[in-house]
Design a protein around this motif. Sequence first.
Motif, PDB file in Angstrom:
ATOM      1  N   MET A  58     -53.338 -47.440  54.650  1.00 52.30           N
ATOM      2  CA  MET A  58     -53.249 -46.487  55.756  1.00 52.30           C
ATOM      3  C   MET A  58     -53.064 -45.065  55.227  1.00 52.30           C
ATOM      4  SD  MET A  58     -53.759 -48.116  58.505  1.00 52.30           S
ATOM      5  CE  MET A  58     -53.226 -46.917  59.732  1.00 52.30           C
ATOM      6  N   GLU A  59     -52.251 -44.904  54.175  1.00 46.10           N
ATOM      7  CA  GLU A  59     -52.072 -43.568  53.605  1.00 46.10           C
ATOM      8  C   GLU A  59     -53.385 -43.057  53.025  1.00 46.10           C
ATOM      9  OE1 GLU A  59     -49.438 -41.558  53.631  1.00 46.10           O
ATOM     10  OE2 GLU A  59     -48.419 -43.004  54.891  1.00 46.10           O
ATOM     11  N   GLY A  60     -54.118 -43.955  52.390  1.00 48.52           N
ATOM     12  CA  GLY A  60     -55.407 -43.568  51.846  1.00 48.52           C
ATOM     13  C   GLY A  60     -56.402 -43.195  52.916  1.00 48.52           C
ATOM     14  N   GLN A  61     -56.235 -43.754  54.101  1.00 49.90           N
ATOM     15  CA  GLN A  61     -57.096 -43.402  55.229  1.00 49.90           C
ATOM     16  C   GLN A  61     -56.682 -42.081  55.864  1.00 49.90           C
ATOM     17  OE1 GLN A  61     -59.712 -44.961  56.695  1.00 49.90           O
ATOM     18  NE2 GLN A  61     -59.795 -46.821  55.451  1.00 49.90           N
ATOM     19  N   LYS A  66     -58.840 -33.386  49.478  1.00 48.61           N
ATOM     20  CA  LYS A  66     -58.431 -31.988  49.607  1.00 48.61           C
ATOM     21  C   LYS A  66     -56.921 -31.888  49.834  1.00 48.61           C
ATOM     22  CE  LYS A  66     -59.389 -27.765  52.258  1.00 48.61           C
ATOM     23  NZ  LYS A  66     -60.205 -27.182  53.359  1.00 48.61           N
ATOM     24  N   ASP A  67     -56.368 -32.786  50.654  1.00 48.81           N
ATOM     25  CA  ASP A  67     -54.914 -32.816  50.870  1.00 48.81           C
ATOM     26  C   ASP A  67     -54.178 -33.065  49.550  1.00 48.81           C
ATOM     27  OD1 ASP A  67     -55.382 -32.558  53.607  1.00 48.81           O
ATOM     28  OD2 ASP A  67     -55.334 -34.727  53.943  1.00 48.81           O
ATOM     29  N   ALA A  68     -54.706 -34.016  48.787  1.00 52.65           N
ATOM     30  CA  ALA A  68     -54.069 -34.360  47.517  1.00 52.65           C
ATOM     31  C   ALA A  68     -54.118 -33.189  46.537  1.00 52.65           C
ATOM     32  CB  ALA A  68     -54.751 -35.585  46.909  1.00 52.65           C
ATOM     33  N   ILE A  69     -55.264 -32.512  46.472  1.00 54.37           N
ATOM     34  CA  ILE A  69     -55.409 -31.379  45.558  1.00 54.37           C
ATOM     35  C   ILE A  69     -54.480 -30.235  45.970  1.00 54.37           C
ATOM     36  CG2 ILE A  69     -57.007 -29.562  44.820  1.00 54.37           C
ATOM     37  CD1 ILE A  69     -59.220 -31.692  44.841  1.00 54.37           C
ATOM     38  N   LYS A  70     -54.363 -30.000  47.257  1.00 54.38           N
ATOM     39  CA  LYS A  70     -53.465 -28.943  47.740  1.00 54.38           C
ATOM     40  C   LYS A  70     -52.017 -29.232  47.350  1.00 54.38           C
ATOM     41  CE  LYS A  70     -52.011 -26.535  51.973  1.00 54.38           C
ATOM     42  NZ  LYS A  70     -52.179 -26.463  53.450  1.00 54.38           N
ATOM     43  N   ARG A  71     -51.606 -30.467  47.517  1.00 55.95           N
ATOM     44  CA  ARG A  71     -50.229 -30.825  47.162  1.00 55.95           C
ATOM     45  C   ARG A  71     -50.041 -30.789  45.653  1.00 55.95           C
ATOM     46  NH1 ARG A  71     -46.808 -36.168  49.282  1.00 55.95           N
ATOM     47  NH2 ARG A  71     -44.877 -35.645  48.177  1.00 55.95           N
ATOM     48  N   TYR A  72     -51.071 -31.217  44.920  1.00 50.19           N
ATOM     49  CA  TYR A  72     -51.018 -31.175  43.456  1.00 50.19           C
ATOM     50  C   TYR A  72     -50.821 -29.740  42.972  1.00 50.19           C
ATOM     51  CZ  TYR A  72     -52.372 -32.269  38.631  1.00 50.19           C
ATOM     52  OH  TYR A  72     -52.399 -32.414  37.269  1.00 50.19           O
ATOM     53  N   ARG A  73     -51.550 -28.800  43.563  1.00 49.28           N
ATOM     54  CA  ARG A  73     -51.404 -27.386  43.189  1.00 49.28           C
ATOM     55  C   ARG A  73     -49.971 -26.916  43.404  1.00 49.28           C
ATOM     56  NH1 ARG A  73     -56.176 -24.449  42.593  1.00 49.28           N
ATOM     57  NH2 ARG A  73     -58.069 -25.398  43.426  1.00 49.28           N
ATOM     58  N   LEU A  99     -65.824 -33.270  46.572  1.00 51.72           N
ATOM     59  CA  LEU A  99     -65.340 -34.506  47.188  1.00 51.72           C
ATOM     60  C   LEU A  99     -64.136 -34.303  48.102  1.00 51.72           C
ATOM     61  CD1 LEU A  99     -65.509 -36.945  44.107  1.00 51.72           C
ATOM     62  CD2 LEU A  99     -67.269 -36.512  45.823  1.00 51.72           C
ATOM     63  N   GLY A 100     -63.694 -33.063  48.257  1.00 47.90           N
ATOM     64  CA  GLY A 100     -62.468 -32.800  49.005  1.00 47.90           C
ATOM     65  C   GLY A 100     -62.486 -33.291  50.436  1.00 47.90           C
ATOM     66  N   HIS A 101     -63.671 -33.376  51.050  1.00 52.35           N
ATOM     67  CA  HIS A 101     -63.771 -33.790  52.458  1.00 52.35           C
ATOM     68  C   HIS A 101     -63.552 -35.290  52.644  1.00 52.35           C
ATOM     69  CE1 HIS A 101     -67.676 -34.598  50.646  1.00 52.35           C
ATOM     70  NE2 HIS A 101     -67.910 -35.456  51.623  1.00 52.35           N
ATOM     71  N   LEU A 102     -63.614 -36.061  51.557  1.00 50.92           N
ATOM     72  CA  LEU A 102     -63.493 -37.516  51.655  1.00 50.92           C
ATOM     73  C   LEU A 102     -62.049 -37.965  51.808  1.00 50.92           C
ATOM     74  CD1 LEU A 102     -65.934 -38.628  48.802  1.00 50.92           C
ATOM     75  CD2 LEU A 102     -66.383 -38.642  51.266  1.00 50.92           C
ATOM     76  N   ARG A 103     -61.846 -39.016  52.602  1.00 52.82           N
ATOM     77  CA  ARG A 103     -60.546 -39.669  52.610  1.00 52.82           C
ATOM     78  C   ARG A 103     -60.324 -40.307  51.247  1.00 52.82           C
ATOM     79  NH1 ARG A 103     -61.471 -43.297  57.888  1.00 52.82           N
ATOM     80  NH2 ARG A 103     -63.413 -43.595  56.723  1.00 52.82           N
ATOM     81  N   LEU A 104     -59.079 -40.398  50.822  1.00 46.83           N
ATOM     82  CA  LEU A 104     -58.797 -40.967  49.509  1.00 46.83           C
ATOM     83  C   LEU A 104     -59.355 -42.385  49.386  1.00 46.83           C
ATOM     84  CD1 LEU A 104     -55.146 -39.728  48.923  1.00 46.83           C
ATOM     85  CD2 LEU A 104     -57.188 -39.030  47.665  1.00 46.83           C
ATOM     86  N   SER A 105     -59.344 -43.128  50.482  1.00 49.66           N
ATOM     87  CA  SER A 105     -59.887 -44.488  50.450  1.00 49.66           C
ATOM     88  C   SER A 105     -61.394 -44.497  50.237  1.00 49.66           C
ATOM     89  CB  SER A 105     -59.552 -45.214  51.756  1.00 49.66           C
ATOM     90  OG  SER A 105     -60.050 -44.489  52.878  1.00 49.66           O
ATOM     91  N   ASP A 106     -62.045 -43.357  50.458  1.00 48.85           N
ATOM     92  CA  ASP A 106     -63.499 -43.263  50.299  1.00 48.85           C
ATOM     93  C   ASP A 106     -63.913 -42.586  49.001  1.00 48.85           C
ATOM     94  OD1 ASP A 106     -63.911 -44.518  52.728  1.00 48.85           O
ATOM     95  OD2 ASP A 106     -63.880 -42.637  53.860  1.00 48.85           O
ATOM     96  N   ARG A 145     -46.751 -41.250  42.241  1.00 47.51           N
ATOM     97  CA  ARG A 145     -45.705 -40.351  42.743  1.00 47.51           C
ATOM     98  C   ARG A 145     -45.644 -40.319  44.258  1.00 47.51           C
ATOM     99  NH1 ARG A 145     -44.194 -34.592  40.024  1.00 47.51           N
ATOM    100  NH2 ARG A 145     -42.756 -33.817  41.587  1.00 47.51           N
ATOM    101  N   TRP A 146     -46.816 -40.271  44.913  1.00 43.40           N
ATOM    102  CA  TRP A 146     -46.839 -40.144  46.372  1.00 43.40           C
ATOM    103  C   TRP A 146     -47.136 -41.459  47.076  1.00 43.40           C
ATOM    104  CZ3 TRP A 146     -50.685 -35.643  45.333  1.00 43.40           C
ATOM    105  CH2 TRP A 146     -49.981 -34.556  44.796  1.00 43.40           C
ATOM    106  N   HIS A 147     -47.620 -42.443  46.344  1.00 45.70           N
ATOM    107  CA  HIS A 147     -47.906 -43.774  46.904  1.00 45.70           C
ATOM    108  C   HIS A 147     -48.888 -43.695  48.078  1.00 45.70           C
ATOM    109  CE1 HIS A 147     -44.640 -44.979  44.322  1.00 45.70           C
ATOM    110  NE2 HIS A 147     -43.820 -44.161  44.949  1.00 45.70           N
ATOM    111  N   TRP A 148     -49.917 -42.908  47.876  1.00 40.31           N
ATOM    112  CA  TRP A 148     -50.954 -42.770  48.897  1.00 40.31           C
ATOM    113  C   TRP A 148     -52.061 -43.795  48.724  1.00 40.31           C
ATOM    114  CZ3 TRP A 148     -51.896 -36.741  49.432  1.00 40.31           C
ATOM    115  CH2 TRP A 148     -50.792 -36.177  50.097  1.00 40.31           C
TER     116      TRP A 148
END
Length: 361
Positions: A58-61, A66-73, A99-106, A145-148
């Motif tokens: 669900m977190e990956g969905q 892009k969300d992950a990269i923003k938080r990583y920054r 690839l930023g537009h993709l959900r992590l699961s994708d 770290r984030w368990h996404w």
Amino acid sequence: MATITKLQRPSGTVYKARVRLIGQDGETSRTFKTRTAAERWARKFEAAALEDRAGLIMEGQKHTLKDAIKRYRAEILPDHTATTRPTYAQRLDYWCAELGHLRLSDVTPAKIAGCRDELLTSKAPATVHGYLAVLASVLTTCVKRWHWVKESPMAHVDKPSVANGRTRFLSQDELSRLLEACRASESPDLYLAVVLAITTGARRGELLGLRWRDVDLVKDVLYLRVDNETTTKGGVRAVRIASQVKPILEARQAGYRRGKVADITGAALVFPSRVSTRQPVDLRTPFRTALRRAGIEGFRWHDLRHSAASFMAAHGASLVEIGAVLGHRSAQTTKRYAHLAEQAAHALVQGTADKVLGGEE
């Protein structure tokens, strides 16, 4: 609970699988070209829920790359050295755009491999390795770290082959000429930086990012804080300060105290830029000048690290010891020095034989 819906679209017939998990609001859905594929995905998703893994799915969905990269920054990038942050930022921009537009699961291995192949049309394999390493760091952080997500797709992406043939070492004569040129350099930082590199095998980023809090002149130890973006780097390692180098560091530290340039007990850089004490000095031009004056060709700063390993091997260090000093996590990385260690071992055996058997007639 899963449902499969047949949809007619301009591009053809597709099947939409919807899964609603008990105790969770909303539903998760994906579209497939065949009913079989839709049913297979729905069964796997429901099975994952039964195994108590659905939270990660669900977190990956919910989160995009892009969300992950923003938080990583915001959370991870500031911990990298000042010399690596600009390169990381530029490569994060690339992945966000591609690839930023993709959900992590994708974010699948196939999509990453497609970007890899596109990069290889315009960049060297070693550079593409760097791009993949940055994305790997982001995805590993999402896992650990984030368990996404449960697993990084990077584990299933082949890295481009990089020729490992070029390993340039300084000869003893070249080293003498280089050190003489560094002493005569207009840069007050070059000589110390080079002798530290040649005696510790430290990377350029590790040395130029060195802070006074990591210099222990009582125990004669440097604590090198390295980036954690790849499998060959990470954490802090201690290296010995050579007795010939310690007086130079002590004199530099004393000069900083007298000048009150910065708090040398804290986060002040050992090699600060003259423009800003928050940034490390840029030694590229002084180093190239010293090489030219010393008559040394085909040599890069990173080759100081190779040379340090070659000198250690020549004086009897094993591959395990060389790898420990250089901070290698993989024995495979250290194997490039195997022939040097073998030569030293052969010389040791012969020297021992000469001493033991030399007196016999």
